[in-house]
Design a protein around this motif. Structure first.
Motif: not given
Length: 333
Positions: A69, A71-72, A86-91, A93
């Motif tokens: 969960d 997010t940042t 923001l992470i989002g759905n990325r793996t 960054v």
């Protein structure tokens, strides 16, 4: 039956392990500089709101396991602005940190208004911000330096309002001469003594009258900062007058841009709390032929015992009232 039980147990454990892995995910990436695009080693990467974190390696790469969960991600490094991504759905960054041009080198004023970076100086200096002095609300700012400069000794002639204050750095160097440091205000040397006032607190002029030290004329609210030079460093910059050190005062000045107005207001209420004990049993008088006689004009001896019910007065206590002082300051820059 045993095989069925083993199969169910294995299936349950596999489900629990899969759920555990589902609660974590791995984020990787690289942190680079906005100046030349090179990787930044030692960057702190943390998950916002948690204690999970890591640091980037030698080429700026990182790898971090984060909660599902999360997010940042927060990226921070000395000399660069903090970044929240923001992470989002990325793996993966990747982040480019901007150089923080707002971080200024520590600058001190040495002599005649010359400013130098503190790290460039070959001698020790101490600096006190004017705001620290103003917050003490002391009319004589010299007394406010007590406890803010190492090796300083400050003495006052008395506890009365407007009493002189004298300052000595690293102890006195002379038995009969002035041991006070040289004061320099915006490049102008100023003497802290006054006319007919001695260098020592026990000198006769100081015990007869007090004219207040001249540095007390400076309003603490006008001071930007104070730089203290000790020993040979002060003499090298200001000569023999600064043999006992130098206290360099820089006052506030106008700055380019919008007008700034600072207003402060403080109240002070003072009451005397300790008074000498006064006897009220015997009247003024003297002894004649071993007989006490009342003499109201005599102050040095006691007379006969006062009659019962005779009123007495404590003139020392009655002399003092509640002191009230209000100080309002408006500074425009």
């Amino acid at each position: 039956m045993k095989n069925i039980f083993t199969f169910l147990l294995t299936f349950l454990l596999a489900g629990m392990l899969g759920n555990t892995y589902a609660q974590q995910r791995t984020i990787s990436g690289k942190v680079t500089s906005s100046e030349d695009g090179s990787g930044l080693p030692g960057v702190n990467i943390t998950v916002k709101g948690t204690s999970a974190g890591t640091v980037s390696d030698a080429d700026g790469s990182y790898r971090l396991s984060v909660p599902a969960d999360a997010t940042t991600l927060v990226f921070s490094f000395i000399g660069f602005r903090k970044a929240e991504v923001l992470i989002g759905n990325r793996t993966e960054v990747n982040v480019t940190l901007l150089v923080d041009t707002r971080q200024l080198n520590e600058v001190v004023v040495t002599s005649f208004g010359i400013q130098k970076e503190k790290k460039e100086l070959g001698y020790a200096v101490q600096e006190v911000k004017g705001q620290e002095i103003a917050e003490t609300n002391r009319p004589n700012f010299v007394t406010a330096l007590q406890g803010r400069i190492a090796g300083v000794s400050i003495g006052t002639t008395s506890g009365m309002a407007g009493a002189s204050s004298q300052i000595v750095l690293r102890g006195g160097s002379s038995l009969g001469a002035n041991n006070q440091p040289l004061f320099v205000i915006d490049g102008v040397p100023v003497d802290n003594t006054t006319k007919s006032e001695g260098f020592l607190l026990t000198d006769t002029p100081n015990r007869i009258s007090d004219y207040t030290n001249r540095i007390a004329d400076i309003d603490p609210n006008d001071i930007e900062n104070i730089t203290v030079l000790k020993g040979p460093a002060a003499s090298a910059l200001y000569g023999i007058d600064a043999a006992n050190g130098a206290i360099i005062i820089t006052t506030k000045k106008g700055r380019k841009g919008s007008v700034r107005i600072d207003y402060s207001n403080n109240f002070t209420i003072e009451n005397a709390t300790r008074f000498p004990e006064i006897q009220t049993k015997f009247a003024n008088g003297s002894w004649v032929n071993n007989v006490p006689t009342t003499n109201r004009n005599t102050l040095s001896t006691w007379g006969a015992e006062r009659p019962a019910g005779e009123p007495t007065f404590n003139n020392v206590r009655n002399f003092f009232r509640t002191g009230f002082m209000q100080n309002q300051v408006v500074v425009t820059m």
